[in-house]
Design a protein around this motif. Structure first.
Motif, PDB file in Angstrom:
ATOM      1  N   HIS A  68       0.201   1.310  19.967  1.00  0.00           N
ATOM      2  CA  HIS A  68       0.178   0.911  18.562  1.00  0.00           C
ATOM      3  C   HIS A  68      -0.285   2.033  17.654  1.00  0.00           C
ATOM      4  O   HIS A  68       0.099   2.076  16.480  1.00  0.00           O
ATOM      5  N   ARG A  69      -1.093   2.939  18.173  1.00  0.00           N
ATOM      6  CA  ARG A  69      -1.664   3.984  17.320  1.00  0.00           C
ATOM      7  C   ARG A  69      -0.795   5.236  17.242  1.00  0.00           C
ATOM      8  O   ARG A  69      -0.912   6.018  16.300  1.00  0.00           O
ATOM      9  N   VAL A  70       0.074   5.459  18.219  1.00  0.00           N
ATOM     10  CA  VAL A  70       0.961   6.631  18.219  1.00  0.00           C
ATOM     11  C   VAL A  70       2.348   6.170  17.780  1.00  0.00           C
ATOM     12  O   VAL A  70       3.030   5.445  18.521  1.00  0.00           O
ATOM     13  N   PRO A  71       2.803   6.557  16.588  1.00  0.00           N
ATOM     14  CA  PRO A  71       4.044   6.005  16.029  1.00  0.00           C
ATOM     15  C   PRO A  71       5.267   6.160  16.935  1.00  0.00           C
ATOM     16  O   PRO A  71       6.024   5.193  17.133  1.00  0.00           O
ATOM     17  N   TRP A  72       5.484   7.348  17.501  1.00  0.00           N
ATOM     18  CA  TRP A  72       6.684   7.527  18.319  1.00  0.00           C
ATOM     19  C   TRP A  72       6.603   6.715  19.605  1.00  0.00           C
ATOM     20  O   TRP A  72       7.626   6.240  20.111  1.00  0.00           O
ATOM     21  N   LEU A  73       5.385   6.527  20.119  1.00  0.00           N
ATOM     22  CA  LEU A  73       5.203   5.721  21.321  1.00  0.00           C
ATOM     23  C   LEU A  73       5.499   4.260  21.019  1.00  0.00           C
ATOM     24  O   LEU A  73       6.123   3.557  21.837  1.00  0.00           O
ATOM     25  N   TYR A  74       5.087   3.815  19.853  1.00  0.00           N
ATOM     26  CA  TYR A  74       5.375   2.436  19.460  1.00  0.00           C
ATOM     27  C   TYR A  74       6.878   2.218  19.330  1.00  0.00           C
ATOM     28  O   TYR A  74       7.421   1.231  19.855  1.00  0.00           O
ATOM     29  N   ARG A  75       7.540   3.143  18.661  1.00  0.00           N
ATOM     30  CA  ARG A  75       8.986   2.976  18.447  1.00  0.00           C
ATOM     31  C   ARG A  75       9.759   3.050  19.759  1.00  0.00           C
ATOM     32  O   ARG A  75      10.703   2.281  19.975  1.00  0.00           O
ATOM     33  N   ALA A  76       9.368   3.965  20.635  1.00  0.00           N
ATOM     34  CA  ALA A  76      10.134   4.193  21.859  1.00  0.00           C
ATOM     35  C   ALA A  76       9.839   3.176  22.956  1.00  0.00           C
ATOM     36  O   ALA A  76      10.723   2.879  23.774  1.00  0.00           O
ATOM     37  N   VAL A  77       8.616   2.644  22.966  1.00  0.00           N
ATOM     38  CA  VAL A  77       8.205   1.820  24.110  1.00  0.00           C
ATOM     39  C   VAL A  77       7.899   0.376  23.731  1.00  0.00           C
ATOM     40  O   VAL A  77       8.368  -0.561  24.389  1.00  0.00           O
ATOM     41  N   HIS A  78       7.137   0.177  22.660  1.00  0.00           N
ATOM     42  CA  HIS A  78       6.523  -1.142  22.446  1.00  0.00           C
ATOM     43  C   HIS A  78       7.186  -1.985  21.373  1.00  0.00           C
ATOM     44  O   HIS A  78       7.022  -3.211  21.358  1.00  0.00           O
ATOM     45  N   GLN A  79       7.928  -1.366  20.490  1.00  0.00           N
ATOM     46  CA  GLN A  79       8.457  -2.102  19.340  1.00  0.00           C
ATOM     47  C   GLN A  79       9.361  -3.258  19.752  1.00  0.00           C
ATOM     48  O   GLN A  79       9.368  -4.318  19.110  1.00  0.00           O
ATOM     49  N   MET A  80      10.106  -3.093  20.821  1.00  0.00           N
ATOM     50  CA  MET A  80      11.032  -4.128  21.262  1.00  0.00           C
ATOM     51  C   MET A  80      10.307  -5.431  21.575  1.00  0.00           C
ATOM     52  O   MET A  80      10.812  -6.527  21.298  1.00  0.00           O
ATOM     53  N   HIS A  81       9.109  -5.324  22.135  1.00  0.00           N
ATOM     54  CA  HIS A  81       8.364  -6.535  22.467  1.00  0.00           C
ATOM     55  C   HIS A  81       7.940  -7.293  21.214  1.00  0.00           C
ATOM     56  O   HIS A  81       7.848  -8.527  21.227  1.00  0.00           O
ATOM     57  N   HIS A  82       7.711  -6.570  20.137  1.00  0.00           N
ATOM     58  CA  HIS A  82       7.247  -7.205  18.908  1.00  0.00           C
ATOM     59  C   HIS A  82       8.382  -7.730  18.040  1.00  0.00           C
ATOM     60  O   HIS A  82       8.140  -8.140  16.909  1.00  0.00           O
ATOM     61  N   GLN A  83       9.593  -7.768  18.587  1.00  0.00           N
ATOM     62  CA  GLN A  83      10.663  -8.484  17.890  1.00  0.00           C
ATOM     63  C   GLN A  83      10.344  -9.974  17.841  1.00  0.00           C
ATOM     64  O   GLN A  83      10.877 -10.710  17.010  1.00  0.00           O
ATOM     65  N   HIS A  84       9.472 -10.417  18.744  1.00  0.00           N
ATOM     66  CA  HIS A  84       9.085 -11.818  18.789  1.00  0.00           C
ATOM     67  C   HIS A  84       7.814 -12.016  17.966  1.00  0.00           C
ATOM     68  O   HIS A  84       6.700 -11.841  18.464  1.00  0.00           O
ATOM     69  N   HIS A  85       7.984 -12.367  16.698  1.00  0.00           N
ATOM     70  CA  HIS A  85       6.812 -12.632  15.863  1.00  0.00           C
ATOM     71  C   HIS A  85       6.122 -13.923  16.300  1.00  0.00           C
ATOM     72  O   HIS A  85       4.919 -14.073  16.155  1.00  0.00           O
ATOM     73  N   VAL A  86       6.928 -14.852  16.826  1.00  0.00           N
ATOM     74  CA  VAL A  86       6.405 -16.080  17.423  1.00  0.00           C
ATOM     75  C   VAL A  86       6.871 -16.078  18.871  1.00  0.00           C
ATOM     76  O   VAL A  86       7.973 -16.515  19.184  1.00  0.00           O
ATOM     77  N   PRO A  87       6.064 -15.576  19.793  1.00  0.00           N
ATOM     78  CA  PRO A  87       6.523 -15.422  21.179  1.00  0.00           C
ATOM     79  C   PRO A  87       6.681 -16.761  21.891  1.00  0.00           C
ATOM     80  O   PRO A  87       6.140 -17.780  21.462  1.00  0.00           O
ATOM     81  N   PHE A  88       7.436 -16.745  22.980  1.00  0.00           N
ATOM     82  CA  PHE A  88       7.545 -17.896  23.871  1.00  0.00           C
ATOM     83  C   PHE A  88       7.416 -17.384  25.299  1.00  0.00           C
ATOM     84  O   PHE A  88       7.405 -16.180  25.538  1.00  0.00           O
ATOM     85  N   ALA A  89       7.292 -18.289  26.248  1.00  0.00           N
ATOM     86  CA  ALA A  89       6.852 -17.934  27.603  1.00  0.00           C
ATOM     87  C   ALA A  89       7.680 -16.811  28.223  1.00  0.00           C
ATOM     88  O   ALA A  89       7.130 -15.822  28.719  1.00  0.00           O
ATOM     89  N   LEU A  90       8.983 -16.938  28.217  1.00  0.00           N
ATOM     90  CA  LEU A  90       9.831 -15.945  28.883  1.00  0.00           C
ATOM     91  C   LEU A  90       9.733 -14.577  28.212  1.00  0.00           C
ATOM     92  O   LEU A  90       9.956 -13.546  28.844  1.00  0.00           O
ATOM     93  N   ALA A  91       9.375 -14.561  26.920  1.00  0.00           N
ATOM     94  CA  ALA A  91       9.280 -13.306  26.180  1.00  0.00           C
ATOM     95  C   ALA A  91       8.103 -12.449  26.610  1.00  0.00           C
ATOM     96  O   ALA A  91       7.963 -11.316  26.140  1.00  0.00           O
ATOM     97  N   ALA A  92       7.256 -12.949  27.502  1.00  0.00           N
ATOM     98  CA  ALA A  92       6.142 -12.135  28.007  1.00  0.00           C
ATOM     99  C   ALA A  92       6.649 -10.846  28.623  1.00  0.00           C
ATOM    100  O   ALA A  92       5.960  -9.820  28.594  1.00  0.00           O
TER     101      ALA A  92
END
Length: 282
Positions: free
Chosen positions: A150-174
């Motif tokens: 979350h603190r390194v912008p390029w790391l967030y975009r390349a690795v983690h951003q896809m997971h946060h497409q779920h603003h309201v997560p559900f079980a399988l989205a883990a």
């Protein structure tokens, strides 16, 4: 009661013949080839994840017709539970990433580990200590890695951003994340057990419970029997859904102590509790 539990743990931990020995010997005798398979870790993680998501799929299906089930959902005003089509799409995304990235990479990691199985099963005390130690170490490593993403912008975009497409997560989205993130989290779990030298039974139990807690964190429900209601040191689904809403807080996966220590803790949004309390009063 506490004295009885301590005596029981002492007895199980010092018994001459561990109570798990029979189970371990039967597993080694009949399933040794499977236990030593380099593909076991990824396959176990994927299939366990699906099995543990099944009850929440039922809850989401019932949510359209049952007011009681809807009252357990935390996402006030966010509409109905995720549709079966959304579950279907998520399933294929996760499966594709496991086949193309997670399975081959974790197979290579497993090949580098010891290929022998111990003859003795762990005592119940050893099993408990190793599982708790695995969770504490994994929680620490995950907190550091999650904070960095979350603190390194390029790391967030390349690795983690896809997971946060779920603003309201559900079980399988883990596990609906990038291939790099899925792989990194599975390697953190495998590495935690490896660094602690856990017995294979302890490691298997840790991975199973780890999958369950990840599913529960993302399920979207603040259930009356959820683990975080029993153990105040755990954040649970409200804690993690608050992270999906306010991404600069609540980085730890399960426990809350690291977020408290580093000032990144925020109380789960009040309406999670208010909606449940109103339902109980009714």
């Amino acid at each position: 009661c506490d004295v009885f539990c301590l005596l029981l743990f002492f007895y199980l931990g010092h018994a001459d013949a561990p109570v798990l020995q029979g189970l371990w010997e039967s597993v080694r005798a009949g399933q040794q080839q499977i236990l030593l398979s380099p593909y076991l870790a990824a396959s176990f993680a994927f299939l366990t994840h699906l099995a543990l998501c099944a009850p929440f799929l039922v809850l989401d299906a019932l949510g359209g017709v049952c007011q009681r089930v809807r009252s357990w959902r935390m996402a006030a005003g966010s509409g109905p539970p995720p549709s079966l089509w959304k579950w279907y799409e998520c399933f294929w995304r996760v499966l594709f990433k496991y086949i193309t990235a997670v399975l081959p990479a974790t197979a290579l990691f497993q090949l580098l580990r010891s290929s022998s199985l111990p003859e003795l099963a762990p005592s119940c005390w050893q099993l408990s200590v190793e599982v708790v130690a695995c969770f504490l170490l994994f929680d620490t490593l995950f907190f550091i890695w999650h904070y960095c993403m979350h603190r390194v912008p390029w790391l967030y975009r390349a690795v983690h951003q896809m997971h946060h497409q779920h603003h309201v997560p559900f079980a399988l989205a883990a596990q609906d994340a990038s291939s790099a993130e899925l792989l990194s989290l599975l390697l953190l779990a495998l590495g935690s057990a490896w660094m602690l030298g856990c017995h294979p039974l302890s490691e298997a139990l840790f991975h199973f419970l780890n999958s369950w807690l990840a599913v529960e964190d993302h399920c979207g429900y603040n259930l009356p029997w959820a683990l975080h209601r029993i153990l105040p040191c755990m954040g649970g689904a409200p804690f993690h859904q608050t992270h999906h809403k306010k991404q600069s807080k609540n980085f730890a996966p399960y426990f809350t102590h690291w977020d408290h220590l580093f000032g990144t803790y925020i109380e789960p949004r009040s309406y999670f509790r208010k909606r449940h309390d109103r339902t109980v009063m009714k």
